[in-house]
Design a protein around this motif. Structure first.
Motif, mmCIF file in Angstrom:
data_model
loop_
_atom_site.group_PDB
_atom_site.id
_atom_site.type_symbol
_atom_site.label_atom_id
_atom_site.label_comp_id
_atom_site.label_asym_id
_atom_site.label_seq_id
_atom_site.Cartn_x
_atom_site.Cartn_y
_atom_site.Cartn_z
ATOM 1 N N PRO A 67 0.675 -1.260 0.151
ATOM 2 C CA PRO A 67 0.042 0.027 -0.011
ATOM 3 C C PRO A 67 0.940 1.368 -0.115
ATOM 4 O O PRO A 67 0.241 2.291 -0.021
ATOM 5 C CB PRO A 67 -0.909 -0.147 1.233
ATOM 6 C CG PRO A 67 -0.475 -1.428 1.763
ATOM 7 C CD PRO A 67 0.746 -1.962 1.397
ATOM 8 N N GLY A 203 -0.734 5.419 -2.680
ATOM 9 C CA GLY A 203 -1.234 4.027 -2.340
ATOM 10 C C GLY A 203 -0.734 2.751 -2.981
ATOM 11 O O GLY A 203 -1.089 1.929 -2.832
ATOM 12 N N PRO B 67 -4.649 1.775 4.809
ATOM 13 C CA PRO B 67 -4.619 1.255 3.263
ATOM 14 C C PRO B 67 -5.584 0.308 2.933
ATOM 15 O O PRO B 67 -5.765 -0.005 1.641
ATOM 16 C CB PRO B 67 -3.119 0.586 3.178
ATOM 17 C CG PRO B 67 -2.324 0.889 4.424
ATOM 18 C CD PRO B 67 -3.387 0.952 5.282
#
Lengths: 469, 469
Positions: A67, A203, B67
């Protein structure tokens, strides 16, 4: 507004934006599902993995998406340490690794492991022989960045990797700053990177683990990402990350050369335009897009604020701009000046005009900040006091960087050449900046003593002998 | 193509898409930086946190973004366990928690902790008194989902929370399936959710930790998200997640009622349209958008494949569709049939026509799969064998779900009422599905014995007494 902080985060690459929009429509479903939308998401994910693996130089089944780059580092370093627990508990890292690596080292130490930090020279580079010597018995893992994120110095990864191979120690390489801009160094065992540093979306990070490298995932396993990264895959962002990585790599040869010439221009011109500046980092073996310099007698936060007002976004490793109130560990390890520190990192597409405008604005901004702080102007200081034997004591206790160095610079001429000035300070930055100032100014730094020797109740005394000019 | 798997991942809500596009332009920079682009990203992040906190019913400084929902669970559960280490090492969870919670429990057990699983009734609901009784001395944490992700049953969180408060045990609530659709239950200490379940983008989860709840982050800390979630914040996706959460919550009252009526229609009509079906989960205290049923004598993967061909995306908890080859732990804990399992979960905006089309297609699809497998057709079976004393032994070793149950159904009439049939099987699903079939068919399940008692070299024997019809 020229944005010169690509090393923190690059604006979204047009290819990434386009791929993201398409993948939001095509890749939103669960890639673990067998129905059409799920299979389509799976195909997009597989294709992105192939692309990223090709860029990194590994097999697709050696690469997982994380992530963030930080989590790539955490899962990589902690997983490799856990996987080699039986071999030993020593972790070897360079002193200038990204904080995400050093945070792993802190956790490792807190849980009983040992950590060996390998120092760097004044250019920020590790010595491969010194690094090799640290790979003693019981070393579970070594970590070396591909290039430093604050000063741009490229590390001798291939040489260190050869030493690691010989010692049988896996090497973790944090390639966050270089992937997409430079070739991937040879010889890594684990490698991590971060998409938003190359123009991909936030991300997404990646973690590659070579076949045969033992890795025990530190988080609970699920069926995602080979059991190494739990949680639903962010397929649209992964697709955008891979597409932009391919795009920036295709442009890298020409764009890196172009940016590198602009950086060279900054490296050359800043010291000509601004007095009392130290440009840090390796001038030759460096990242193409990044340059850092420090300005004596300047408060880093004030400098950033003024540059922001003038329309320039840069970052700083000065203590006066960080929330922890300590100077950057990188500058500290290099032993270079930390006050008035500015990192300029150019995103793709930065123009010559942008750089020229920056060079046009910088001298006035630095001058303004220095005037506000009462910094030396370069004119002759007060005449030396005759017949003085004892040291002049400058009490700057309770005052923060860059005041101690400004006081020193303003008042050292009050003593005659050969005499000693003691700067009393309780600001940690002084420990770095007083010696750095001496180095820049040709003065002799004698060392540090408790300020109590000079009657103070706290802090240190930094002793400087005035040298004949 | 009607998409009926919103419980896995919902398509991106239009508001999320719009917010994401805007925030990609406005919020790509590092929110930790002081220049204009950084401050703008920080403002967007702060506003998103306020919105999410309002939805959850907590203070903004109690909520961090993760995340994924899975990492929200992992960081929440492992962090709370670490924070309460001095109190004890007992973890109490319901038996039907999401796998992300149970994976934490496995990790906790592997590192020496103890785990107590609280069972559920045939509707999938925990008994608050049984849960309360499990909160014995040394309990560090209790976990109870707001509603079950596979069968939709809403758990008695408020009652369990009251018991936890009395016992001084913090309660972790996985609200992934309910947030955005139903009110947040009262009394939680920690709460996690996942944006892509409510129409937000993938890559965003949230974790709320009430002030005063001890929490030691399991990953290395950095300066992001209050030290609880390391790594660069995904500001654009967070903005989109918060905007869509606000939007779905504004629509929730009317849209949940509408979807709930459609689910009610499926619950009622499926057993009328398809023979030998068990609709599972609580018929009243349930999620508005989710219904699950199991079809006897059906291979789950074949069913999903045929439904996909007919244009319907659903999921299944049958062993025959999972990669682990075990039936869903939820169905197992409930003791209901797992074969031919179908979960239908309706995204916002699902129309009556979509549902009617599904109901039109389903009976033919199930019939087709049953015919392929040679399942009982409902016509009279072979006549009973007269004078038989010993049990009929059906050897289905090596054959997978739903074959053992199909064999049993096809051949039980070969014995007279009162006699016993032994089904030998080494498929774990049989342990669940043979008793479930008996329950549905009014036959008497006698229990399980080693298949070795019947001369086999592996597997179990499931004993069924034929009941007079």
């Amino acid at each position: 507004m020229p944005y010169f902080d690509a090393a923190s985060s690059a604006p979204l690459h047009p290819v990434a934006r386009q791929a993201l929009l398409a993948a939001l429509d095509e890749g939103w479903a669960d890639p673990a599902r067998l129905y059409r939308d799920g299979r389509r998401a799976r195909m997009l994910l597989d294709a992105a993995r192939e692309t990223a693996a090709e860029a990194v130089g590994c097999r697709a089944d050696e690469l997982v998406f994380t992530p963030s780059g930080t989590q790539g580092v955490h899962l990589g370093v902690l997983g490799a340490l856990a996987g080699r627990r039986r071999v030993g508990d020593r972790l070897v890292v360079s002193a200038v690794e990204h904080s995400s690596v050093l945070h792993c080292a802190e956790v490792h130490e807190a849980s009983g492991g040992t950590v060996d930090q390998v120092g760097v020279d004044r250019l920020g580079r590790v010595d491969p022989e010194v690094f090799a010597a640290a790979l003693t018995e019981g070393t579970a893992l070594a970590c070396l960045q591909s290039a430093n994120h604050e000063v741009g110095t490229v590390q001798p990864v291939a040489e260190v990797a050869a030493a690691c191979r010989e010692a049988g120690v896996p090497l973790f390489v944090d390639a966050a700053q270089s992937l997409g801009r430079m070739p991937v160094p040879e010889g890594w065992s684990l490698l991590a990177a971060s998409a938003h540093k190359w123009g991909g979306p936030p991300g997404v990070g990646l973690l590659a683990v070579r076949k045969g490298v033992r890795h025990v995932p530190p988080l609970p396993r699920d069926e995602r990402e080979r059991g190494r990264v739990p949680g639903f895959e962010n397929v649209p962002a992964i697709v955008a990350a891979a597409a932009s990585l391919r795009a920036v790599r295709e442009q890298a040869a020409t764009e890196s050369d172009r940016l590198s010439a602009l950086v060279e221009r900054i490296r050359t011109r800043v010291p000509e335009l601004v007095p009392d500046v130290e440009v840090v980092g390796d001038p030759a073996r460096r990242l193409p897009h990044l340059v850092t310099f420090s300005c004596l007698y300047v408060d880093g936060e004030a400098l950033l604020t003024e540059l922001d007002r003038a329309g320039f976004a840069v970052s700083s490793g000065s203590s006066c701009t960080s929330s922890t109130l300590t100077p950057s560990h990188v500058l500290r390890a290099m032993g270079v000046l930390s006050e008035g520190n500015v990192r300029v990192s150019l995103p793709s597409g930065t123009t010559e005009e942008d750089v020229e405008r920056f060079l046009g604005v910088l001298p006035g901004v630095v001058r303004g900040v220095r005037e506000q702080l009462g910094a030396p102007t370069g004119e002759p200081g007060p005449r030396p006091t005759a017949g003085e034997e004892a040291a002049l004591v400058l009490d700057t206790l309770g005052r923060r960087c860059p005041i101690p160095v400004i006081e020193l610079a303003n008042r050292i001429r009050e003593v005659r050449a050969g005499s000693v000035v003691a700067v009393l300070s309780d600001d940690e930055a002084a420990r770095l900046d007083v010696p750095a100032w001496c180095e820049m100014r040709g003065q002799e730094y004698l060392g540090e003593r408790p300020a109590a020797d000079f009657g103070a109740d706290r802090g240190s005394a930094y002793l400087v002998r005035r040298v004949e000019e």
